[in-house]
Design a protein around this motif. Structure first.
Motif, PDB file in Angstrom:
ATOM      1  N   GLY A 122       0.869  -1.177   0.000  1.00  0.00           N
ATOM      2  CA  GLY A 122       0.000   0.000   0.000  1.00  0.00           C
ATOM      3  C   GLY A 122       0.903   1.223   0.000  1.00  0.00           C
ATOM      4  N   ASN A 123       0.440   2.299  -0.658  1.00  0.00           N
ATOM      5  CA  ASN A 123       1.318   3.476  -0.739  1.00  0.00           C
ATOM      6  C   ASN A 123       0.626   4.742  -0.235  1.00  0.00           C
ATOM      7  OD1 ASN A 123      -0.347   4.457  -2.803  1.00  0.00           O
ATOM      8  ND2 ASN A 123       0.962   3.641  -4.437  1.00  0.00           N
ATOM      9  N   LYS A 141       1.314 -11.297   2.553  1.00  0.00           N
ATOM     10  CA  LYS A 141       2.214 -10.359   3.219  1.00  0.00           C
ATOM     11  C   LYS A 141       1.933  -8.972   2.670  1.00  0.00           C
ATOM     12  CE  LYS A 141       6.931  -9.225   4.373  1.00  0.00           C
ATOM     13  NZ  LYS A 141       8.357  -9.418   4.098  1.00  0.00           N
ATOM     14  N   MET A 142       1.619  -8.092   3.579  1.00  0.00           N
ATOM     15  CA  MET A 142       1.313  -6.716   3.168  1.00  0.00           C
ATOM     16  C   MET A 142       2.355  -5.778   3.745  1.00  0.00           C
ATOM     17  SD  MET A 142      -1.771  -4.427   2.829  1.00  0.00           S
ATOM     18  CE  MET A 142      -1.672  -2.655   3.058  1.00  0.00           C
ATOM     19  N   THR A 143       2.833  -4.877   2.893  1.00  0.00           N
ATOM     20  CA  THR A 143       3.834  -3.896   3.317  1.00  0.00           C
ATOM     21  C   THR A 143       3.341  -2.500   2.971  1.00  0.00           C
ATOM     22  OG1 THR A 143       5.601  -5.491   2.852  1.00  0.00           O
ATOM     23  CG2 THR A 143       6.256  -3.180   3.071  1.00  0.00           C
ATOM     24  N   ASN A 144       3.531  -1.601   3.885  1.00  0.00           N
ATOM     25  CA  ASN A 144       3.228  -0.194   3.619  1.00  0.00           C
ATOM     26  C   ASN A 144       4.507   0.452   3.098  1.00  0.00           C
ATOM     27  OD1 ASN A 144       2.771   2.565   3.710  1.00  0.00           O
ATOM     28  ND2 ASN A 144       1.632   2.491   5.639  1.00  0.00           N
ATOM     29  N   ILE A 145       4.509   0.781   1.806  1.00  0.00           N
ATOM     30  CA  ILE A 145       5.725   1.342   1.201  1.00  0.00           C
ATOM     31  C   ILE A 145       5.694   2.881   1.184  1.00  0.00           C
ATOM     32  CG2 ILE A 145       6.211  -0.682  -0.238  1.00  0.00           C
ATOM     33  CD1 ILE A 145       4.967   0.888  -2.616  1.00  0.00           C
ATOM     34  N   GLY A 146       4.722   3.433   1.880  1.00  0.00           N
ATOM     35  CA  GLY A 146       4.636   4.892   1.934  1.00  0.00           C
ATOM     36  C   GLY A 146       5.574   5.486   2.973  1.00  0.00           C
ATOM     37  N   LYS A 147       5.532   6.807   3.075  1.00  0.00           N
ATOM     38  CA  LYS A 147       6.369   7.512   4.044  1.00  0.00           C
ATOM     39  C   LYS A 147       5.534   8.293   5.053  1.00  0.00           C
ATOM     40  CE  LYS A 147      10.684   8.027   1.538  1.00  0.00           C
ATOM     41  NZ  LYS A 147      10.400   6.968   0.556  1.00  0.00           N
ATOM     42  N   MET A 148       4.284   8.435   4.762  1.00  0.00           N
ATOM     43  CA  MET A 148       3.440   9.237   5.644  1.00  0.00           C
ATOM     44  C   MET A 148       3.156   8.493   6.940  1.00  0.00           C
ATOM     45  SD  MET A 148       0.883  10.845   2.772  1.00  0.00           S
ATOM     46  CE  MET A 148      -0.197  11.676   3.947  1.00  0.00           C
ATOM     47  N   PRO A 149       2.930   9.259   8.017  1.00  0.00           N
ATOM     48  CA  PRO A 149       2.724   8.616   9.324  1.00  0.00           C
ATOM     49  C   PRO A 149       1.494   7.705   9.346  1.00  0.00           C
ATOM     50  CG  PRO A 149       2.713  11.031   9.517  1.00  0.00           C
ATOM     51  CD  PRO A 149       2.891  10.716   8.078  1.00  0.00           C
ATOM     52  N   LYS A 150       1.603   6.713  10.198  1.00  0.00           N
ATOM     53  CA  LYS A 150       0.526   5.714  10.304  1.00  0.00           C
ATOM     54  C   LYS A 150      -0.818   6.346  10.663  1.00  0.00           C
ATOM     55  CE  LYS A 150      -0.424   1.577  13.095  1.00  0.00           C
ATOM     56  NZ  LYS A 150       0.163   0.643  14.063  1.00  0.00           N
ATOM     57  N   ASN A 151      -0.782   7.380  11.493  1.00  0.00           N
ATOM     58  CA  ASN A 151      -2.081   7.929  11.916  1.00  0.00           C
ATOM     59  C   ASN A 151      -2.765   8.755  10.841  1.00  0.00           C
ATOM     60  OD1 ASN A 151      -0.596  10.255  12.001  1.00  0.00           O
ATOM     61  ND2 ASN A 151      -0.689  10.511  14.235  1.00  0.00           N
ATOM     62  N   PRO A 205       4.371   3.380   7.772  1.00  0.00           N
ATOM     63  CA  PRO A 205       5.409   3.395   6.731  1.00  0.00           C
ATOM     64  C   PRO A 205       6.543   2.406   7.022  1.00  0.00           C
ATOM     65  CG  PRO A 205       5.456   5.399   8.061  1.00  0.00           C
ATOM     66  CD  PRO A 205       4.197   4.696   8.406  1.00  0.00           C
ATOM     67  N   GLY A 206       6.860   1.599   6.036  1.00  0.00           N
ATOM     68  CA  GLY A 206       7.963   0.649   6.171  1.00  0.00           C
ATOM     69  C   GLY A 206       7.601  -0.617   6.916  1.00  0.00           C
ATOM     70  N   GLU A 207       6.401  -0.684   7.446  1.00  0.00           N
ATOM     71  CA  GLU A 207       6.019  -1.869   8.221  1.00  0.00           C
ATOM     72  C   GLU A 207       5.347  -2.924   7.330  1.00  0.00           C
ATOM     73  OE1 GLU A 207       5.104   0.293  12.517  1.00  0.00           O
ATOM     74  OE2 GLU A 207       3.424  -0.246  11.219  1.00  0.00           O
ATOM     75  N   SER A 208       5.412  -4.157   7.823  1.00  0.00           N
ATOM     76  CA  SER A 208       4.761  -5.267   7.120  1.00  0.00           C
ATOM     77  C   SER A 208       3.963  -6.096   8.108  1.00  0.00           C
ATOM     78  CB  SER A 208       5.806  -6.200   6.491  1.00  0.00           C
ATOM     79  OG  SER A 208       6.509  -5.545   5.471  1.00  0.00           O
ATOM     80  N   ASP A 209       3.039  -6.827   7.591  1.00  0.00           N
ATOM     81  CA  ASP A 209       2.353  -7.827   8.409  1.00  0.00           C
ATOM     82  C   ASP A 209       2.022  -9.011   7.503  1.00  0.00           C
ATOM     83  OD1 ASP A 209       1.250  -8.997  10.666  1.00  0.00           O
ATOM     84  OD2 ASP A 209      -0.749  -8.152  10.302  1.00  0.00           O
ATOM     85  N   GLU A 210       2.110 -10.189   8.090  1.00  0.00           N
ATOM     86  CA  GLU A 210       1.830 -11.390   7.305  1.00  0.00           C
ATOM     87  C   GLU A 210       0.738 -12.192   7.982  1.00  0.00           C
ATOM     88  OE1 GLU A 210       5.232 -13.410   5.497  1.00  0.00           O
ATOM     89  OE2 GLU A 210       4.336 -15.314   6.135  1.00  0.00           O
ATOM     90  N   ILE A 211      -0.200 -12.651   7.177  1.00  0.00           N
ATOM     91  CA  ILE A 211      -1.304 -13.450   7.727  1.00  0.00           C
ATOM     92  C   ILE A 211      -1.522 -14.678   6.842  1.00  0.00           C
ATOM     93  CG2 ILE A 211      -2.521 -11.504   8.782  1.00  0.00           C
ATOM     94  CD1 ILE A 211      -4.418 -11.476   6.333  1.00  0.00           C
ATOM     95  N   THR A 212      -2.200 -15.652   7.395  1.00  0.00           N
ATOM     96  CA  THR A 212      -2.625 -16.789   6.572  1.00  0.00           C
ATOM     97  C   THR A 212      -4.126 -16.974   6.752  1.00  0.00           C
ATOM     98  OG1 THR A 212      -2.233 -18.371   8.328  1.00  0.00           O
ATOM     99  CG2 THR A 212      -0.429 -18.030   6.776  1.00  0.00           C
TER     100      THR A 212
END
Ligand SMILES: [Cu+2]
Length: 200
Positions: free
Chosen positions: A84-85, A106-116, A164-171
């Motif tokens: 997501g960007n 696996k989802m990664t936030n490739i953006g730079k803006m703050p999470k909130n 930003p820069g974080e990932s999470d993996e689920i099944t």
């Protein structure tokens, strides 16, 4: 003829009867366009309507083209990689998986803006879930990563809300064949951050 097709397609969209009928309708439009290419009025009408169709069905545009190559050629996978960007976009909006088989996402936030202000997640919804209603409830669930407790039964699986820069993996496993919506439930994102998983 055109009016009939338009009317039929409108009814179909209202009922949200997804691809099968869309393909038929778009194909019908294409045939129609081909057969009366000289008629400006109908061409304009049909073109704008086709565009609306694409929008109305929440599908990637490619999925609504003639012969529907996006759906047909989409390969069955069991490992989904999604990003997501900062422009509120997923990297992909159409996946095909096999019913009853474990899928890893696996989802990664490739953006730079703050999470909130630009956090993202992936929320896979049960078939038939009203997305607008779900997103409305999700907005109120900030303390729960925008997963509304009142509608948790509508959720098949979801990632954490990631910054930003974080990932999470689920099944997850989807037992039944069909079309399943996924959205980012961060407030205001589901309009553009949404897609479908086709389960075969
Ligand atoms: Cu988002």
């Amino acid at each position: 003829m055109i009016i009939i097709i338009l009317a039929v397609s409108e009814i179909i969209f209202k009922k949200r009867y997804i691809m099968k009928y869309l393909i038929l309708t778009v194909t019908a439009f294409s045939l129609l366009l081909a057969s009366c290419g000289g008629n400006d009025k109908s061409t304009v009408q049909s073109t704008s309507d086709t565009a609306q169709l694409a929008k109305a069905t929440d599908k990637p545009t490619a999925a609504t083209t003639m012969n529907n190559p996006a759906i047909e050629s989409e390969k069955i996978i069991n490992q989904i990689v999604l990003t997501g960007n900062d422009r509120m976009q997923y990297s992909d909006t159409l996946f095909k998986v096999k019913a009853g088989e474990k899928v890893t996402l696996k989802m990664t936030n490739i953006g730079k803006m703050p999470k909130n202000s630009m956090g993202h997640n992936f929320v896979l919804l049960k078939a038939g879930t009203d997305i607008t209603n779900f997103a409305g409830e999700a907005m109120k669930a900030r303390d729960n990563d925008y997963i509304p407790i009142s509608l948790k039964d509508a959720v098949i699986a979801h990632t954490k809300l990631i910054g930003p820069g974080e990932s999470d993996e689920i099944t997850f496993i989807i037992k039944d064949e069909g079309y399943y919506d996924f959205i980012c439930s961060f407030p205001g994102h589901y309009g553009s951050m949404r897609g479908k998983i086709i389960v075969e």
